[in-house]
Scaffold this active site. Structure first.
Site, PDB file in Angstrom:
ATOM      1  N   HIS A  97       0.823  -1.212   0.000  1.00 55.36           N
ATOM      2  CA  HIS A  97       0.000   0.000   0.000  1.00 55.36           C
ATOM      3  C   HIS A  97       0.859   1.265   0.000  1.00 55.36           C
ATOM      4  O   HIS A  97       2.047   1.226   0.314  1.00 55.36           O
ATOM      5  CB  HIS A  97      -0.915   0.029   1.231  1.00 55.36           C
ATOM      6  N   LYS A 124      -1.014   5.018   4.584  1.00 64.27           N
ATOM      7  CA  LYS A 124      -1.996   4.129   5.215  1.00 64.27           C
ATOM      8  C   LYS A 124      -1.683   3.977   6.703  1.00 64.27           C
ATOM      9  O   LYS A 124      -0.530   3.759   7.071  1.00 64.27           O
ATOM     10  CB  LYS A 124      -1.969   2.757   4.522  1.00 64.27           C
TER      11      LYS A 124
END
Ligand code: NDP
Ligand SMILES: O=C(O)C1=N[C@H](C(=O)O)C[C@H](O)C1
Length: 241
Positions: A128, A132
């Site tokens: 990711h 995040k």
């Protein structure tokens, strides 16, 4: 829209604005008054906020009798049970909580659950963007649980692993006996690989979201469906049938 100024919130507001059959009536973010949503007559609230505030938001919406579509991560079985308890006092209200609204991601999880019983080894690698807040991702946690369930039903032994001298973290997180590795790097959006192995072969199932637009068809589907689905629906699998 709760979390309206966030990465997902901005996309959802654009997608709802562009849909002929939906109307965006309130945009709420950190520090805004939640009653903006009920005062505006919202029939459905969409929550893409953070794991530490989402339960309070959900409780408030259910109390107000407003249907909710939740994309925020951080849902354990205990959290889902609390939501079911709240809903038992409001039988007409619907809540959809989905670890991932991407159609490809939903299929990736289904394919992984289907493959799980045929392979002695499995590892989940999620990747990711570095902003995040949580790790592992909700998608990876959900995938690991589905795989663990399929392995248990098939009576599989734990995946072989002779590691003795482990630097902490080197083998990833252990989610129900499935190792999950979290990568964070600039340039990424949301990606996941499930690597299966058995004698002489491996199978890799991979999904990539290159753009947050990938989540919008699933979010809009849930917004349209949730008023007709009282109670708790986890994942959008049932909405795609
Ligand atoms: N299910 C799915 O398909 C997907 C799920 N997600 C999940 O959605 C969540 C949001 O992701 P993302 O948009 O990238 O995150 P962002 O941090 O960009 O957005 C979250 C937004 O929520 C705001 N916020 C914080 N507290 C509140 C509150 N009490 N009420 C209203 N708004 C609040 C934040 O404000 P501030 O920044 O000021 O704190 C921020 O604007 C994450 O949990 C992520 O994992 C993401 C993509 C897809
Ligand atoms: O934070 C994100 O970006 C994402 N969060 C969700 C998760 O935790 O699985 C869904 C997707 O992976 C994007």
């Amino acid at each position: 829209m709760l979390g309206a100024r966030g990465r997902m919130g901005i996309e959802v507001c654009k997608a709802v604005d562009a849909a002929d059959d939906l109307e965006l009536v309130a945009m709420v973010d950190q520090g805004d008054w939640l009653f903006n949503a009920s005062d505006a007559g919202a029939e459905v609230v969409v929550d893409f906020t953070t794991p530490d505030v989402v339960m309070d938001n959900l409780h408030w919406c259910i109390d107000q009798g407003i249907n909710v579509v939740v994309g925020t991560s951080g849902f354990t079985e205990q959290r889902l049970e609390r939501v079911r308890t709240w809903l038992s006092h409001k039988p007409g209200v619907g809540v959809v909580i989905a670890p991932n609204f991407g159609i490809g991601a939903v299929l990736m999880m289904q394919f992984a659950a289907r493959a799980a019983r045929f392979f002695e080894s499995v590892e989940v690698i999620e990747q990711h963007h570095p902003r995040k807040l949580d790790a592992p991702s909700g998608t990876a946690t959900h995938t690991a649980r589905l795989i663990a369930q399929a392995r248990a039903e098939a009576g599989l032994a734990p995946a072989p692993d002779a590691t003795k001298d482990e630097v902490p973290g080197a083998r990833g997180a252990d989610i129900d006996g499935v190792r999950v590795h979290s990568v964070r790097a600039a340039g990424l959006v949301a990606h996941q690989e499930v690597l299966f192995g058995t004698t002489g072969e491996t199978l890799t199932i991979r999904h990539d979201s290159f753009d947050r637009g990938s989540f919008m068809p699933g979010v809009l589907l849930a917004v349209r469906e949730v008023p007709q689905r009282p109670g708790l629906t986890v994942g959008i699998d049932a909405l795609l049938d």
